[in-house]
Write an enzyme that holds these catalytic residues in place. Structure first.
Site, PDB file in Angstrom:
ATOM      1  N   GLY A 153     -26.394  -1.039 -25.449  1.00  0.00           N
ATOM      2  CA  GLY A 153     -27.494  -1.505 -24.599  1.00  0.00           C
ATOM      3  C   GLY A 153     -28.834  -1.442 -25.316  1.00  0.00           C
ATOM      4  N   ASP A 188     -14.383   1.926 -18.439  1.00  0.00           N
ATOM      5  CA  ASP A 188     -14.560   0.938 -17.373  1.00  0.00           C
ATOM      6  C   ASP A 188     -15.302   1.648 -16.249  1.00  0.00           C
ATOM      7  OD1 ASP A 188     -14.469  -0.780 -15.257  1.00  0.00           O
ATOM      8  OD2 ASP A 188     -12.280  -0.940 -15.184  1.00  0.00           O
ATOM      9  N   THR A 216     -36.783  -1.720 -12.051  1.00  0.00           N
ATOM     10  CA  THR A 216     -37.621  -2.764 -12.639  1.00  0.00           C
ATOM     11  C   THR A 216     -38.929  -3.007 -11.882  1.00  0.00           C
ATOM     12  OG1 THR A 216     -37.669  -5.153 -13.059  1.00  0.00           O
ATOM     13  CG2 THR A 216     -36.246  -4.433 -11.297  1.00  0.00           C
ATOM     14  N   TYR A 271     -32.314 -10.920  -9.089  1.00  0.00           N
ATOM     15  CA  TYR A 271     -32.333  -9.732  -9.950  1.00  0.00           C
ATOM     16  C   TYR A 271     -33.145  -8.612  -9.291  1.00  0.00           C
ATOM     17  CZ  TYR A 271     -33.741  -6.705 -13.852  1.00  0.00           C
ATOM     18  OH  TYR A 271     -34.001  -5.612 -14.653  1.00  0.00           O
ATOM     19  N   TRP A 322     -40.385  -5.282 -19.148  1.00  0.00           N
ATOM     20  CA  TRP A 322     -40.688  -6.040 -20.369  1.00  0.00           C
ATOM     21  C   TRP A 322     -40.286  -5.272 -21.643  1.00  0.00           C
ATOM     22  CZ3 TRP A 322     -45.604  -9.537 -20.230  1.00  0.00           C
ATOM     23  CH2 TRP A 322     -45.745 -10.112 -18.946  1.00  0.00           C
TER      24      TRP A 322
HETATM   25  N1  LIG Z   1     -34.740  -5.581 -20.534  1.00  0.00           N
HETATM   26  C1  LIG Z   1     -35.854  -5.542 -19.811  1.00  0.00           C
HETATM   27  O1  LIG Z   1     -36.861  -6.164 -20.145  1.00  0.00           O
HETATM   28  C2  LIG Z   1     -35.907  -4.704 -18.556  1.00  0.00           C
HETATM   29  C3  LIG Z   1     -37.028  -4.818 -17.726  1.00  0.00           C
HETATM   30  C4  LIG Z   1     -37.095  -4.041 -16.567  1.00  0.00           C
HETATM   31  C5  LIG Z   1     -36.073  -3.161 -16.259  1.00  0.00           C
HETATM   32  N2  LIG Z   1     -34.989  -3.073 -17.071  1.00  0.00           N
HETATM   33  C6  LIG Z   1     -33.913  -2.149 -16.684  1.00  0.00           C
HETATM   34  O2  LIG Z   1     -33.691  -1.227 -17.743  1.00  0.00           O
HETATM   35  C7  LIG Z   1     -32.309  -0.885 -17.803  1.00  0.00           C
HETATM   36  C8  LIG Z   1     -31.770  -1.123 -19.210  1.00  0.00           C
HETATM   37  O3  LIG Z   1     -31.923  -2.510 -19.513  1.00  0.00           O
HETATM   38  P1  LIG Z   1     -31.455  -3.130 -20.907  1.00  0.00           P
HETATM   39  O4  LIG Z   1     -32.381  -4.248 -21.221  1.00  0.00           O
HETATM   40  O5  LIG Z   1     -31.241  -2.028 -21.891  1.00  0.00           O
HETATM   41  O6  LIG Z   1     -30.066  -3.748 -20.477  1.00  0.00           O
HETATM   42  P2  LIG Z   1     -29.014  -4.585 -21.354  1.00  0.00           P
HETATM   43  O7  LIG Z   1     -29.088  -4.212 -22.780  1.00  0.00           O
HETATM   44  O8  LIG Z   1     -29.145  -6.026 -20.985  1.00  0.00           O
HETATM   45  O9  LIG Z   1     -27.644  -4.096 -20.712  1.00  0.00           O
HETATM   46  C9  LIG Z   1     -27.416  -2.727 -20.503  1.00  0.00           C
HETATM   47  C10 LIG Z   1     -25.970  -2.430 -20.602  1.00  0.00           C
HETATM   48  O10 LIG Z   1     -25.262  -3.016 -19.515  1.00  0.00           O
HETATM   49  C11 LIG Z   1     -23.975  -3.295 -19.999  1.00  0.00           C
HETATM   50  N3  LIG Z   1     -23.296  -4.273 -19.159  1.00  0.00           N
HETATM   51  C12 LIG Z   1     -23.728  -5.488 -18.775  1.00  0.00           C
HETATM   52  N4  LIG Z   1     -22.791  -6.095 -18.012  1.00  0.00           N
HETATM   53  C13 LIG Z   1     -21.741  -5.236 -17.919  1.00  0.00           C
HETATM   54  C14 LIG Z   1     -20.487  -5.270 -17.262  1.00  0.00           C
HETATM   55  N5  LIG Z   1     -20.115  -6.334 -16.550  1.00  0.00           N
HETATM   56  N6  LIG Z   1     -19.677  -4.194 -17.380  1.00  0.00           N
HETATM   57  C15 LIG Z   1     -20.058  -3.123 -18.115  1.00  0.00           C
HETATM   58  N7  LIG Z   1     -21.228  -3.034 -18.766  1.00  0.00           N
HETATM   59  C16 LIG Z   1     -22.068  -4.075 -18.657  1.00  0.00           C
HETATM   60  C17 LIG Z   1     -24.232  -3.834 -21.378  1.00  0.00           C
HETATM   61  O11 LIG Z   1     -23.045  -3.709 -22.113  1.00  0.00           O
HETATM   62  P3  LIG Z   1     -22.774  -4.666 -23.368  1.00  0.00           P
HETATM   63  O12 LIG Z   1     -23.688  -4.184 -24.432  1.00  0.00           O
HETATM   64  O13 LIG Z   1     -21.349  -4.423 -23.647  1.00  0.00           O
HETATM   65  O14 LIG Z   1     -23.095  -6.063 -22.916  1.00  0.00           O
HETATM   66  C18 LIG Z   1     -25.336  -2.942 -21.883  1.00  0.00           C
HETATM   67  O15 LIG Z   1     -24.843  -1.840 -22.580  1.00  0.00           O
HETATM   68  C19 LIG Z   1     -31.611  -1.712 -16.715  1.00  0.00           C
HETATM   69  O16 LIG Z   1     -31.502  -0.947 -15.548  1.00  0.00           O
HETATM   70  C20 LIG Z   1     -32.576  -2.858 -16.473  1.00  0.00           C
HETATM   71  O17 LIG Z   1     -32.469  -3.377 -15.158  1.00  0.00           O
HETATM   72  C21 LIG Z   1     -34.876  -3.828 -18.216  1.00  0.00           C
END
Ligand SMILES: NC(=O)c1ccc[n+]([C@@H]2O[C@H](COP(=O)([O-])OP(=O)(O)OC[C@H]3O[C@@H](n4cnc5c(N)ncnc54)[C@H](OP(=O)(O)O)[C@@H]3O)[C@@H](O)[C@H]2O)c1
Length: 286
Positions: free
Chosen positions: A14, A40, A105, A129, A155
Site C-alpha cells: 500500500g 484474505d 479521508t 468514495y 492528497w
Molecule cells: N491516497 C490518497 O490520496 C488518500 C487520501 C485520503 C485518504 N486516504 C486513505 O488513506 C488510507 C491508505 O490509502 P492508500 O493510498 O495507501 O491506499 P492504496 O495504496 O490505494 O491501497 C491500500 C491497500 O488496499 C489494498 N487493497 C485494495 N483493494 C483490495 C482488496 N480488494 N482486497 C485486499 N486488499 C485490497 C491494496 O492492496 P494491493 O497493494 O494489493 O492493491 C493496498 O495495500 C486509506 O484508508 C485511504 O482511504 C488516501
C-alpha cells in the site's frame, strides 16, 4: 524491550502501508505487514487466527477502495472495502483486545467551509468514495470501542507506489503545457509524515478521531507547479477551473484539515507539505 506488536493490513504494497511498516519497525515495534497474497482480510477466521497467535497491541488498517472516480461505477465493491471491512476488523479487534487504527479521508466533507475543517465539523460527503469511507467511520464509532483511532488524511504522495505527484511528473516530462485544476484546495500529505503522525499518536496513547495531514494548503495546480519545479522539468503549468476538467466523482472545493488536535495531544506539528514534497521529488523522482 519492544514497545509493542503491530499488524499493518496493506503494509506490503500500500502507498501508506509500506512507509508505515518501515516507520514502526524503525521505532522498535514488531511488525507484521500483510498483502493480498498473505492474508484474505475477508476471511474472519484467518484474521482472528493472526490476532490470536501474534497478539498485536495495534492493528493498522490501510486497506481501502481508493479509486475515487471508479467508485461511482463500483459502489458495492467500494462499500465492501470501505465500510464492511472496517466493521469486521472492529469486531475482531474488540474480541482480541487490540487497538484498531483506521484511516479515513477529507472527502467526508462537502467543501463549503473556507477555513480548515476540525474533527467536530459536520460531514456531508459528495461522492461514493466519501460516503463509503464515512460509513466505515460511523460503523466503527457505533461499536463503542474503547481502543480505536480514526485518522483522516488527504492528497497522499510518497515513494513506492504510483500517486498523483508521480503521475503528473510523467505527463510533465512528455508535454509542454499542463492545465491543472486550481479551484480545489486541500492538504497535500507525505506518506512518510503521515506514518510519523500515526506513530506519535500511538506513543501518546491517543484514542478517537484525528486529522493527520501535511502543514499548509494547496490547489492541485499549486501542488503540480511545485513538483514540476522541484523535478526541474521544463513544462508550463496553467490553472483551470473544475468544470474544464469534468470528473465522475464530485470533489470538495475546499478540504483543508486542521491538525490542531493532533498537536495538542502529541506535541507533533506536521511540517509544511512543500518541504516534504521536495524531499520526495529530490530523493525518488528527480
Ligand atoms: N491516497 C490518497 O490520496 C488518500 C487520501 C485520503 C485518504 N486516504 C486513505 O488513506 C488510507 C491508505 O490509502 P492508500 O493510498 O495507501 O491506499 P492504496 O495504496 O490505494 O491501497 C491500500 C491497500 O488496499 C489494498 N487493497 C485494495 N483493494 C483490495 C482488496 N480488494 N482486497 C485486499 N486488499 C485490497 C491494496 O492492496 P494491493 O497493494 O494489493 O492493491 C493496498 O495495500 C486509506 O484508508 C485511504 O482511504 C488516501
Amino acid at each position: 524491550m519492544i514497545p509493542g506488536r503491530v499488524v499493518v493490513l496493506g503494509g506490503k504494497r500500500g502507498l501508506l502501508g509500506m512507509p508505515l511498516t518501515r516507520t514502526l519497525t524503525e521505532a522498535g515495534y514488531e511488525v507484521v505487514p500483510t498483502g493480498r497474497d498473505t492474508l484474505d482480510v475477508f476471511d474472519e477466521s484467518a484474521v482472528a487466527r493472526l490476532l490470536n497467535d501474534f497478539k498485536p497491541d495495534y492493528v493498522f488498517n490501510t486497506i481501502a477502495y481508493t479509486a475515487v472516480d471508479q467508485a461511482e461505477d463500483e459502489p458495492v465493491e467500494a462499500a465492501k472495502l470501505n465500510k464492511t471491512l472496517p466493521r469486521l476488523l472492529g469486531q475482531i479487534c474488540l474480541d482480541h483486545g487490540s487497538c484498531l487504527v483506521h484511516y479515513s479521508t477529507d472527502f467526508v466533507f462537502d467543501g463549503t467551509k473556507t477555513e480548515p475543517y476540525v474533527e467536530t465539523d459536520p460531514v456531508n460527503p459528495q461522492s461514493v468514495y466519501g460516503k463509503t469511507k464515512l460509513e466505515g467511520e460511523l460503523a466503527l464509532a457505533d461499536m463503542g470501542m474503547e481502543h480505536f483511532l480514526c485518522l483522516r488524511t488527504a492528497w497522499l504522495f510518497g515513494p513506492g507506489k504510483i500517486n498523483f505527484v508521480e503521475k503528473i511528473l510523467g505527463y510533465a516530462r512528455e508535454r509542454d503545457v499542463l492545465r491543472i485544476v486550481h479551484d480545489q484546495v486541500g492538504s497535500p500529505t507525505s506518506t512518510i509524515d503521515l506514518s510519523s503522525m500515526s506513530l506519535a499518536l500511538i506513543k501518546a496513547n491517543a484514542r478517537g478521531l484525528f486529522h493527520t495531514v501535511g502543514g499548509g494548503k494547496a490547489s492541485w495546480c499549486e501542488l503540480t507547479s511545485e513538483a514540476v519545479a522541484a523535478a526541474g522539468v521544463n513544462c508550463r503549468v496553467e490553472p483551470i477551473m473544475s468544470d474544464e476538467f469534468p470528473q465522475k466523482a464530485k470533489r470538495p472545493a475546499y478540504s483543508v484539515l486542521s491538525t490542531q488536535k493532533l498537536t495538542e495531544v502529541t506535541g507533533f506539528t506536521p511540517r509544511p507539505w512543500v518541504q516534504s514534497l521536495r524531499e520526495y521529488v529530490y530523493g525518488f523522482l528527480a
